[in-house]
Design a protein around this motif. Structure first.
Motif, PDB file in Angstrom:
ATOM      1  N   SER A 163      33.453  -1.645 -39.929  1.00 16.42           N
ATOM      2  CA  SER A 163      34.291  -0.641 -40.961  1.00 16.42           C
ATOM      3  C   SER A 163      33.446  -0.054 -41.831  1.00 16.42           C
ATOM      4  O   SER A 163      32.373  -0.614 -42.203  1.00 16.42           O
ATOM      5  CB  SER A 163      35.351  -1.477 -41.636  1.00 16.42           C
ATOM      6  OG  SER A 163      36.502  -1.969 -40.778  1.00 16.42           O
ATOM      7  N   GLU A 195      37.533   3.342 -44.302  1.00 19.70           N
ATOM      8  CA  GLU A 195      37.596   3.570 -42.852  1.00 19.70           C
ATOM      9  C   GLU A 195      37.835   2.114 -42.008  1.00 19.70           C
ATOM     10  O   GLU A 195      36.686   1.873 -41.836  1.00 19.70           O
ATOM     11  CB  GLU A 195      36.810   4.672 -41.855  1.00 19.70           C
ATOM     12  CG  GLU A 195      37.166   6.069 -42.423  1.00 19.70           C
ATOM     13  CD  GLU A 195      36.180   6.985 -41.921  1.00 19.70           C
ATOM     14  OE1 GLU A 195      36.735   8.091 -41.735  1.00 19.70           O
ATOM     15  OE2 GLU A 195      34.927   6.759 -41.820  1.00 19.70           O
ATOM     16  N   SER A 219      42.515   4.786 -42.567  1.00 19.83           N
ATOM     17  CA  SER A 219      41.605   5.311 -43.642  1.00 19.83           C
ATOM     18  C   SER A 219      42.470   5.493 -44.814  1.00 19.83           C
ATOM     19  O   SER A 219      43.708   6.249 -44.760  1.00 19.83           O
ATOM     20  CB  SER A 219      40.944   6.668 -43.120  1.00 19.83           C
ATOM     21  OG  SER A 219      41.818   7.935 -42.872  1.00 19.83           O
ATOM     22  N   ASP A 339      39.525   9.123 -37.719  1.00 22.93           N
ATOM     23  CA  ASP A 339      39.312   8.190 -38.745  1.00 22.93           C
ATOM     24  C   ASP A 339      38.498   7.070 -38.379  1.00 22.93           C
ATOM     25  O   ASP A 339      38.434   6.099 -38.995  1.00 22.93           O
ATOM     26  CB  ASP A 339      40.681   8.002 -39.445  1.00 22.93           C
ATOM     27  CG  ASP A 339      41.649   6.981 -38.471  1.00 22.93           C
ATOM     28  OD1 ASP A 339      41.067   6.853 -37.263  1.00 22.93           O
ATOM     29  OD2 ASP A 339      42.569   6.414 -38.687  1.00 22.93           O
TER      30      ASP A 339
END
Length: 372
Positions: A163, A195, A219, A339
Motif C-alpha cells: 500500500s 492507496e 484511496s 487507485d
C-alpha cells in the motif's frame, strides 16, 4: 475493450457475492444475475467474461503461481509487439484510428490479465489459514517502523503489503514491519493520502487520533493534526467505514471483517468535531482535502510519453524517479492505472516497457531499453 468495460469487469470480480455465484455456490441467485444481465447487451458480455475469469482461476488454483501469471503477461506483451512489427511490413493508411497499435493491444491484454492476477490473489488469500491476530498494543517496540516527514512537502511511504502513503510535511506514520494475518493497522499523526492494496480478508485500519478508518482496498485522505478542532477523512475511490475509538461498537468494528460503521463513498467526507464529540458525514463536489496533486489525479494515459508519465507519478507521490530520458524518448504508455498503489502502477508500466524498477527510501530508479 474500453475503459468503462474494464472498470465494470473489475467491480464484478471484487464482488464476493458474484464470485460465490460464479463458482456455483449460490444457485439461488441465478434469477438475480439473469435480470441484471438482461438490462443491456454489454452486461451480458460482462457477465460472460467475468465468469470465464472465475472459472479459469478456479480450475488452475492449485498450481497457479505468481511466476506463471507474470510469464503469461510477458507472453501477451510479446504477441502484441509481434503484431505491431507485422503491421509495419504492410501498407499503412495515413489516418490511423486511436487504440489500434500493438502497444495499445498489449495494454488492454495486460489489464485483463491483471484482473485475473488480482482474482487469483483473492482466492489464495481466502484459502490461507489465518493466524491469531496480533493486537497493536502487543507489538514489541523493535517491530514498529515510524516514518516522519519534517523536510519535504510530500514523502512517499511504502507499507509492508505494498500500500502507498503520501505523507504531508510535519506528519508521521507508524506501522508494524509485518502486518498481522487478520488485519493491517497503521497509526497516523498529521495528514496523508492512502492507496490501500485490496484484500477483503485482511481489513486495513488507519488510527488517526480519535478517529478510525476501516477499508478493504481504496484511496482516501486523512487530516488528523493534534492542534486542529476536527479530524477529517475524505474518500476518492471505493468505500471507507469510519468510527470513533470511543464508539460502543468499536471492538466489534475492528474484529468483524464485514461489520461497517459510518460508510463513506467517493466524494464523501466524515468529520469528527472534538469540542462536541460529534461525527457526521457530508457530500463533497470533489474529494480534495489536503490540496495535493494525487487527490485529483486520474492516472489515465493514452499514448502518453513515458517521461510525462514518470513526471506525473513523481509529483503525485512526492518521490524522485530517475530514468534515462534519451533511451526512453520514444516510449509511450496507454493504460488506466486508477487507485492502485504506486508499486502496482510501476509493475504495469515496466511490464509494458520491458523495463525494471528499484525502490529505495531516497528514490525510484527505472532501467529499460529503447522503444522502437
Amino acid at each position: 475493450m474500453n475503459h468503462r468495460f474494464i472498470t465494470s469487469l473489475q467491480q464484478l470480480l471484487e464482488d464476493p457475492g458474484f464470485i460465490q455465484w460464479a463458482r456455483g455456490e449460490k444457485p439461488e441467485d441465478d434469477v438475480i444475475w439473469k435480470q441484471w444481465a438482461d438490462q443491456n447487451e454489454e452486461r451480458v458480455k460482462l457477465l460472460e467474461k467475468a465468469r470465464e475469469l472465475v472459472s479459469a482461476v478456479e480450475s488452475e488454483n492449485q498450481g497457479l503461481t505468481d511466476e506463471h501469471i507474470e510469464h503469461k503477461i510477458s507472453q501477451a506483451l510479446r504477441i502484441a509487439k509481434q503484431k505491431e512489427l507485422h503491421k509495419k511490413t504492410q501498407q499503412i493508411s495515413p489516418i490511423r484510428p486511436l487504440f489500434t497499435s500493438g502497444w495499445n493491444v498489449a495494454a488492454s491484454v495486460l489489464i485483463v490479465l491483471g484482473l485475473g492476477f488480482a482474482l487469483f490473489r483473492i482466492y489464495k488469500n481466502n484459502r490461507q489459514k489465518l493466524e491469531p491476530p496480533v493486537a497493536a498494543s502487543q507489538e514489541k517496540p523493535e517491530t514498529i517502523t515510524e516514518i516522519v516527514n519534517n523536510e519535504r512537502a510530500l514523502k512517499y511511504v511504502q507499507l509492508p503489503d505494498g500500500s502507498s502513503v503520501v505523507l504531508h510535511k510535519n506528519s508521521s506514520v507508524k506501522y508494524p514491519k509485518e502486518f498481522a494475518a487478520s488485519k493491517r493497522e497503521v497509526f497516523l499523526s498529521g495528514e496523508a493520502f492512502f492507496e490501500v492494496t485490496k484484500n477483503p480478508e485482511q481489513p486495513f485500519f488507519v488510527y488517526a487520533n480519535e478517529l478510525v478508518a476501516k477499508v478493504h482496498g481504496t484511496s482516501f485522505s486523512v487530516k488528523a493534526r493534534a492542534e486542529d478542532e476536527q479530524v477529517i477523512v475524505a474518500v476518492k475511490t471505493g468505500k471507507v467505514s469510519v468510527f470513533t475509538k470511543k464508539d460502543a461498537k468499536a471492538k466489534q468494528y475492528t474484529e468483524d471483517k464485514e461489520l461497517a460503521a459510518l460508510v463513506l463513498t467517493p466524494n464523501q467526507q466524515a468529520t469528527f468535531e472534538r469540542s462536541h464529540d460529534r461525527l457526521f458525514r457530508t457530500i463533497l463536489s470533489t474529494a480534495i482535502l489536503l490540496n495535493i496533486p494525487i487527490e485529483n489525479q486520474a492516472f489515465t494515459y493514452s499514448e502518453t510519453p513515458a517521461e510525462a508519465v514518470f513526471t506525473t507519478l513523481s509529483k503525485a507521490y512526492g518521490v524522485d524517479i530517475e530514468f534515462n530520458r534519451e533511451i526512453m524518448s520514444q516510449c509511450s504508455i496507454t493504460a488506466t492505472l486508477g487507485d492502485e498503489p504506486l508499486e502496482n502502477k510501476l509493475k504495469w508500466i515496466c511490464t509494458i516497457l520491458e523495463a525494471e524498477y528499484e525502490i529505495t527510501p531516497e528514490k525510484i530508479t527505472i532501467k529499460g531499453n529503447p522503444c522502437r
